[in-house]
Design an enzyme around this catalytic site. Structure first.
Site, PDB file in Angstrom:
ATOM      1  N   VAL A  81      19.120 -20.070  25.827  1.00 31.03           N
ATOM      2  CA  VAL A  81      18.217 -20.398  26.149  1.00 31.03           C
ATOM      3  C   VAL A  81      17.291 -21.613  26.272  1.00 31.03           C
ATOM      4  CG1 VAL A  81      16.812 -19.903  28.912  1.00 31.03           C
ATOM      5  CG2 VAL A  81      18.951 -18.860  27.494  1.00 31.03           C
ATOM      6  N   HIS A  88      13.733 -21.876  35.632  1.00 34.14           N
ATOM      7  CA  HIS A  88      13.446 -20.889  35.685  1.00 34.14           C
ATOM      8  C   HIS A  88      14.145 -20.104  34.098  1.00 34.14           C
ATOM      9  CE1 HIS A  88      18.208 -21.724  36.216  1.00 34.14           C
ATOM     10  NE2 HIS A  88      18.018 -19.964  35.957  1.00 34.14           N
TER      11      HIS A  88
HETATM   12  N1  INI Z   1      22.250 -20.241  30.423  1.00 34.53           N
HETATM   13  C1  INI Z   1      22.223 -20.252  29.465  1.00 34.53           C
HETATM   14  O1  INI Z   1      22.969 -19.207  29.110  1.00 34.53           O
HETATM   15  N2  INI Z   1      20.606 -21.590  28.996  1.00 34.53           N
HETATM   16  C2  INI Z   1      20.071 -21.698  29.772  1.00 34.53           C
HETATM   17  O2  INI Z   1      19.477 -22.737  28.730  1.00 34.53           O
HETATM   18  C3  INI Z   1      20.478 -22.167  31.268  1.00 34.53           C
HETATM   19  N3  INI Z   1      19.878 -22.457  32.011  1.00 34.53           N
HETATM   20  O3  INI Z   1      18.515 -23.375  31.174  1.00 34.53           O
HETATM   21  O4  INI Z   1      19.418 -22.327  33.111  1.00 34.53           O
HETATM   22  C4  INI Z   1      21.321 -20.584  31.674  1.00 34.53           C
HETATM   23  N4  INI Z   1      21.525 -20.849  33.095  1.00 34.53           N
HETATM   24  C5  INI Z   1      22.574 -20.155  33.547  1.00 34.53           C
HETATM   25  C6  INI Z   1      22.554 -18.698  33.793  1.00 34.53           C
HETATM   26  O5  INI Z   1      22.600 -18.140  32.531  1.00 34.53           O
HETATM   27  C7  INI Z   1      23.665 -18.235  34.774  1.00 34.53           C
HETATM   28  O6  INI Z   1      25.016 -19.024  33.951  1.00 34.53           O
HETATM   29  C8  INI Z   1      23.272 -18.759  36.408  1.00 34.53           C
HETATM   30  O7  INI Z   1      21.972 -19.191  36.948  1.00 34.53           O
HETATM   31  C9  INI Z   1      24.511 -18.547  37.274  1.00 34.53           C
HETATM   32  O8  INI Z   1      24.476 -17.207  37.412  1.00 34.53           O
END
Ligand code: INI
Length: 156
Positions: A81, A88
């Site tokens: 992340v 978010h």
């Molecule tokens: N998911 C990640 O693993 N890393 C990230 O940095 C990230 N960002 O940047 O938004 C991210 N978003 C997706 C999230 O984990 C879900 O898969 C998505 O919201 C669908 O439920």
């Protein structure tokens, strides 16, 4: 006096790994590190299962499914992340870490945590390289040690 310590010998341990596909090049490098750590500590390839999910937010429910299956001695969670990439960040990073901690407590199964929460790609690259400091490798070795120390405490 009794002292409990977990060895880092993973022979015979069954390990489940959850990987998130978001920032896949980073997570693949964490997975390489985790596989290396497991192999170097005696875990057989046939004793490792890997589940891929879309993003870090999907890791906890998947880890919980693996945990309650009873098939594993320990789990390892891998994700990335990156703050710069999402407004978010806090809504993803915090709940994922808290949920994984909670699953450990609910199920008693140790879960290695290498869901990187970093400011930028450079920091993620530094923590997922082929040499020392790969957080996937560190989490995998820690997961072996935790499986063994909990077995010792539980008298198994
Ligand atoms: N998911 C990640 O693993 N890393 C990230 O940095 C990230 N960002 O940047 O938004 C991210 N978003 C997706 C999230 O984990 C879900 O898969 C998505 O919201 C669908 O439920």
């Amino acid at each position: 006096m009794t002292t409990f310590e977990g060895s880092q010998d993973g022979k015979g341990l069954r390990v489940g790994i959850v990987c998130s596909r978001f920032n896949e090049f980073i997570v693949s490098a964490l997975l390489d590190g985790a596989k290396r750590g497991l192999a170097n500590h005696g875990v057989a390839e046939s004793d490792i299962d890997i589940a891929w999910v879309p993003g870090a937010y999907e890791i906890p429910v998947t880890a919980k499914a693996m945990a309650v299956s009873g098939r594993y001695d320990t789990l390892v969670t891998l994700g990335a992340v990156i703050r710069g990439e999402t407004a978010h960040f806090e809504y993803v990073a915090g709940p994922v870490a808290d949920s994984i901690a909670q699953i450990q407590l609910e199920t008693g199964l140790p879960i290695g945590f290498a869901v990187l929460t970093v400011e930028n790609i450079q920091q993620a690259v530094e923590r997922s390289g082929p040499g020392a400091g790969n957080k996937g490798e560190e989490a995998a070795i820690g997961a072996i040690e935790m499986a063994n120390v909990l077995k010792a405490i539980r008298g198994k």
